[in-house]
Design an enzyme around this catalytic site. Structure first.
Site, PDB file in Angstrom:
ATOM      1  N   GLU A  50       6.406   6.786   3.227  1.00  0.00           N
ATOM      2  CA  GLU A  50       7.001   7.803   2.432  1.00  0.00           C
ATOM      3  C   GLU A  50       8.757   7.739   2.586  1.00  0.00           C
ATOM      4  O   GLU A  50       9.469   8.018   1.370  1.00  0.00           O
ATOM      5  CB  GLU A  50       6.811   9.305   2.631  1.00  0.00           C
ATOM      6  CG  GLU A  50       5.051   9.608   2.816  1.00  0.00           C
ATOM      7  CD  GLU A  50       4.420   8.980   1.255  1.00  0.00           C
ATOM      8  OE1 GLU A  50       5.140   9.119   0.188  1.00  0.00           O
ATOM      9  OE2 GLU A  50       3.360   8.802   1.135  1.00  0.00           O
ATOM     10  N   HIS A 103       9.644   5.413  -0.187  1.00  0.00           N
ATOM     11  CA  HIS A 103       9.716   6.075  -1.531  1.00  0.00           C
ATOM     12  C   HIS A 103      11.195   6.807  -1.665  1.00  0.00           C
ATOM     13  O   HIS A 103      11.824   6.736  -2.687  1.00  0.00           O
ATOM     14  CB  HIS A 103       8.350   6.946  -1.763  1.00  0.00           C
ATOM     15  CG  HIS A 103       7.258   6.103  -1.923  1.00  0.00           C
ATOM     16  ND1 HIS A 103       7.264   5.421  -3.255  1.00  0.00           N
ATOM     17  CD2 HIS A 103       6.239   6.510  -1.339  1.00  0.00           C
ATOM     18  CE1 HIS A 103       5.966   5.049  -3.092  1.00  0.00           C
ATOM     19  NE2 HIS A 103       5.544   5.631  -2.341  1.00  0.00           N
ATOM     20  N   GLU A 129       6.340   1.762  -5.105  1.00  0.00           N
ATOM     21  CA  GLU A 129       5.326   1.350  -3.997  1.00  0.00           C
ATOM     22  C   GLU A 129       5.953   0.346  -3.258  1.00  0.00           C
ATOM     23  O   GLU A 129       5.693  -0.020  -2.060  1.00  0.00           O
ATOM     24  CB  GLU A 129       4.069   0.985  -4.501  1.00  0.00           C
ATOM     25  CG  GLU A 129       2.780   1.118  -3.609  1.00  0.00           C
ATOM     26  CD  GLU A 129       2.549   2.390  -2.790  1.00  0.00           C
ATOM     27  OE1 GLU A 129       2.964   3.668  -3.184  1.00  0.00           O
ATOM     28  OE2 GLU A 129       1.816   2.516  -2.054  1.00  0.00           O
TER      29      GLU A 129
END
Lengths: 503, 503
Positions: A270, A273, A299
């Protein structure tokens, strides 16, 4: 830049007015993201009925703003010959969003949204009851709605491709399908070799690890890789995700008390991201130039940090001592142990969200094969469980015991079709970016020293700061020197897993 | 209910369509409240620029939805003779909101919002520099904008009254001004008597109290009074507040490590606000029938729980043992000590937000007197500091050393005028409701036993469940049997403080 007759009464050019209107739409989308984040992370259970109404209203006004006739008029008025490259990119992206949204009549938007809202409950109940027949007619309806929606956007083209482009713009589906075929042909035998010829990797991380200390460890990991806490947070969510903008990009994870490395790897994923969001241009907030390119490119950033940083030996040389500070019971763990533990392959697993680095892609490819065949009319709804199980057997030599663990496991088909590609495109692109990055930097040396800034800055320079300036395929070529290619990913996994499993 | 010719093509009546449109507007308002809550409680510092854009966009679309011509058309089409009482109340409230919002031209809305956004910075800097002259021209501009705004809504009436009605609908300003005059005439000598003749109340709660245990204590307090955690949360905020709906009403507080009772009393206050939200009809969510009546009525609920429950001896008989469980260093504290500590009067304090139960109202009345005189053209901008200090001397026998601690202390005038009444209306109404409640229930006995449900249910029955069904003045009469009156509040404080201070 603008000729005088393009200016409105207040002196603003059509371009200025267009981007300001588009920004208002983006701000509403971002407000909805805050409200969604709150729902996953903070909202008390009783808040659900009101939150559904709030999100519905936000989606509706967002769609109304985007499809406002004024945007169409402004797009017609703009003389692109007068614009510079950045401005042309902005107009290209706004035109794409506008035309796709405006092509879909309001009543279809409403029907789609009501249908998927109702699906959620029916899918949940069908999964709980392990009863595919209860969900099958709803899936059939999704196929019809997808075809109708695609036809409204462009009736001349393959409805699956049109739907696919919602999330993966400017990355031709036929190219992605070729890449997926290469992956399938290569990964299936590789996974089989690991399963039959690979050494046994022992379970070395056993016992109980309290969630509070796991959270401290995750914070330490985010400190280590250089997360900008002034523009982010770490919280817990049932399904880890990242939400935000260049000003506020929040990561979430979850803690399994028997598996301290799972929450940690999720937080590094995460973080990837978040690094993309935080690397977008602040001065272009709300403009396509300050927005992420696509779900596949997004991604690629999470997969890069998760796999090409977080699952490497140099990372564990750096980070294992920090793990041991938090969990002294792991004091005997070696770097090789930890490296093996986070890279272990589990072909016997049937569940996508629990899959490892290799088998994961077979779960994705299987789903894309099935939903494309459905939308293209090459597969009957009633045959989905059988085809699912046959492909699981063929690709991973495992058959789920139930449809709940098979074709009913994911929420995605209750919300839309053709939504899975980004996960695998991201991994393939991550490996390709990693190879290009390693031409410029000694990544292993930097990771071993905890010097992550140059790595992140390379990604910002080559990916983040461009926003949607380039079409996706051009961005990939600009950053890596060639189009999307399976080669780098396959070379990377061949080398890594041959070594790890003594193949 | 509707005659056939009132129905639209899809069979919906004008009434149905009207309330559905209004609900969409309400949902957007509530989404903005979530986003505002997040900003105060969760947002990382760097998120501010994006959040400002998001909130701006939400306000704009909310205003656009409310002032949509379709709402005006529907209001014209409705035949009120065909409606029942509830429906007529709904139409009355929607008409009021629509007419007030639609009366104000867009450019004035934009100017007002830009002006107050800019004010925030200037007020902050002027306060930091203790320089009233820097803020004075901005305050002058607020007066002009307020007059312009009021004139756009109703040019025939007192501009201050029109502005006041934004927050206190259907509660005549002249009645509130009479009540305030009674309070002033009564409280000034009472505070003076306490100051000169009252016994000395010693500081018994000294030392340090860690924030984490204070939070546990606040959670225990919310458990004690029966907060519905399934529809709420407790968090920390720089300025305590409550935000939410009947599905999700969240309280916040702050913790001062030298003063454990301050955070606790704040949480009980905010609980009162939350009890109102949680008591609203769930089936009327988004309708005026499921919305709180006014800021004054809202404040009556927080003041009731804070003062008429939380600052009583029965409450401390019940709750002191729980305080001692959390802070064993307070084991010698008696109920009388605790009761005195939470009720102590501080006339020497110049800061509204730190004021006690009595002096607080003089801070409010002073602000209302000054801003009404400004809007009514009876006071020059440059005379504000002098008038402020003179009134502080007259009302509380104290003069602030600086304007930063005087007329520059509050953020309110940078955002709007005539916004203070609700705080004092709420206290007066709380005492009046308390008196009516005590006719029906043995409140002291219930509190002593920790039986708070009947008390909350009485408030829900008489106040919450009505939403905006009755105009404010009618709601007060329905609940208490008479119009807003200073009598109950003055009787209550006379008795309480004569006893507490041995007057």
């Amino acid at each position: 830049m603008a000729t005088p007759d393009e200016r409105g009464a207040d002196g603003a050019t059509a371009y200025d007015e267009l981007i300001e209107r588009y920004r208002q739409y983006q701000y509403l989308q971002h407000a909805e993201m805050v409200v969604m984040w709150d729902q996953q992370v903070m909202m008390p259970e009783g808040g659900a009925p009101a939150r559904a109404k709030q999100r519905g209203a936000l989606s509706t006004v967002g769609h109304d703003r985007l499809t406002d006739e004024a945007i169409g008029d402004l797009l017609n008025r703009i003389d692109e010959g007068e614009l510079d490259d950045d401005q042309r990119a902005v107009v290209r992206e706004i035109r794409r969003d506008y035309e796709r949204a405006a092509g879909v009549p309001s009543d279809l938007v409403t029907r789609f949204s009501e249908y998927t809202a109702e699906n959620h409950r029916i899918w949940n109940e069908a999964k709980a009851a392990d009863d595919y027949d209860d969900f099958a007619p709803r899936l059939d309806g999704m196929v019809d709605l997808t075809r109708e929606r695609s036809a409204a956007i462009d009736s001349a083209r393959d409805p699956y491709e049109v739907q696919y482009e919602e999330r993966q713009p400017y990355l031709p589906l036929d190219r992605v399908e070729e890449v997926f075929a290469e992956l399938r042909d290569h990964l299936v035998p590789l996974i089989e070799r690991i399963r039959t010829d690979g050494r046994e990797i022992p379970e070395v991380v056993t016992g109980t690890y309290d969630a509070e200390t796991q959270e401290e460890l995750c914070r330490a990991a985010l400190d280590t890789v250089g997360y900008d806490w002034d523009r982010g947070r770490l919280d817990t969510a049932p399904h880890p995700f990242m939400a935000g903008t260049q000003f506020d990009a929040r990561v979430t994870t979850r803690y399994d008390e028997s598996s301290p490395l799972a929450g940690l790897m999720a937080v590094i994923h995460e973080y990837g991201h978040a690094s993309y969001q935080q690397g977008l241009r602040q001065d272009a907030y709300g403009s396509p130039l300050g927005s992420p390119r696509s779900s596949g490119v997004h991604e690629s950033q999470s997969r890069f940090w998760e796999n090409h940083v977080g699952r490497t030996k140099p990372f564990w040389e750096l980070f294992l001592p920090i793990v041991k500070e938090h969990f002294p019971s792991l004091s005997d763990l070696t770097v090789d142990d930890a490296y093996a533990a986070v890279n272990r392959i589990y072909p016997e697993n049937c569940i996508r969200v629990e899959a490892d680095e290799l088998t994961y892609h077979m779960h994705i490819i299987l789903r894309c094969e099935i939903d494309s065949a459905l939308v293209r009319g090459e597969l009957d709804i009633e045959d989905v469980p059988e085809v699912w199980n046959r492909k699981m057997e063929e690709y991973l030599s495992v058959v789920p015991d139930t449809d709940a663990e098979g074709c009913l496991q994911d929420i995605h088909w209750s919300m839309g079709l053709a939504s899975f590609h980004g996960y695998t495109v991201g991994s393939v692109l991550a490996a390709q970016l990693d190879a290009a990055l390693r031409e410029d930097l000694d990544v292993d040396g930097l990771v071993r020293e905890g010097e992550f800034d140059p790595i992140r800055e390379w990604m910002t320079e080559h990916v983040h700061r461009h926003g949607k300036r380039y079409p996706t395929d051009e961005l990939i070529e600009e950053a890596t020197g060639e189009p999307l290619s399976a080669e780098y990913f396959l070379d990377y996994v061949d080398e890594k897993f041959a070594d790890l499993y003594d193949l």
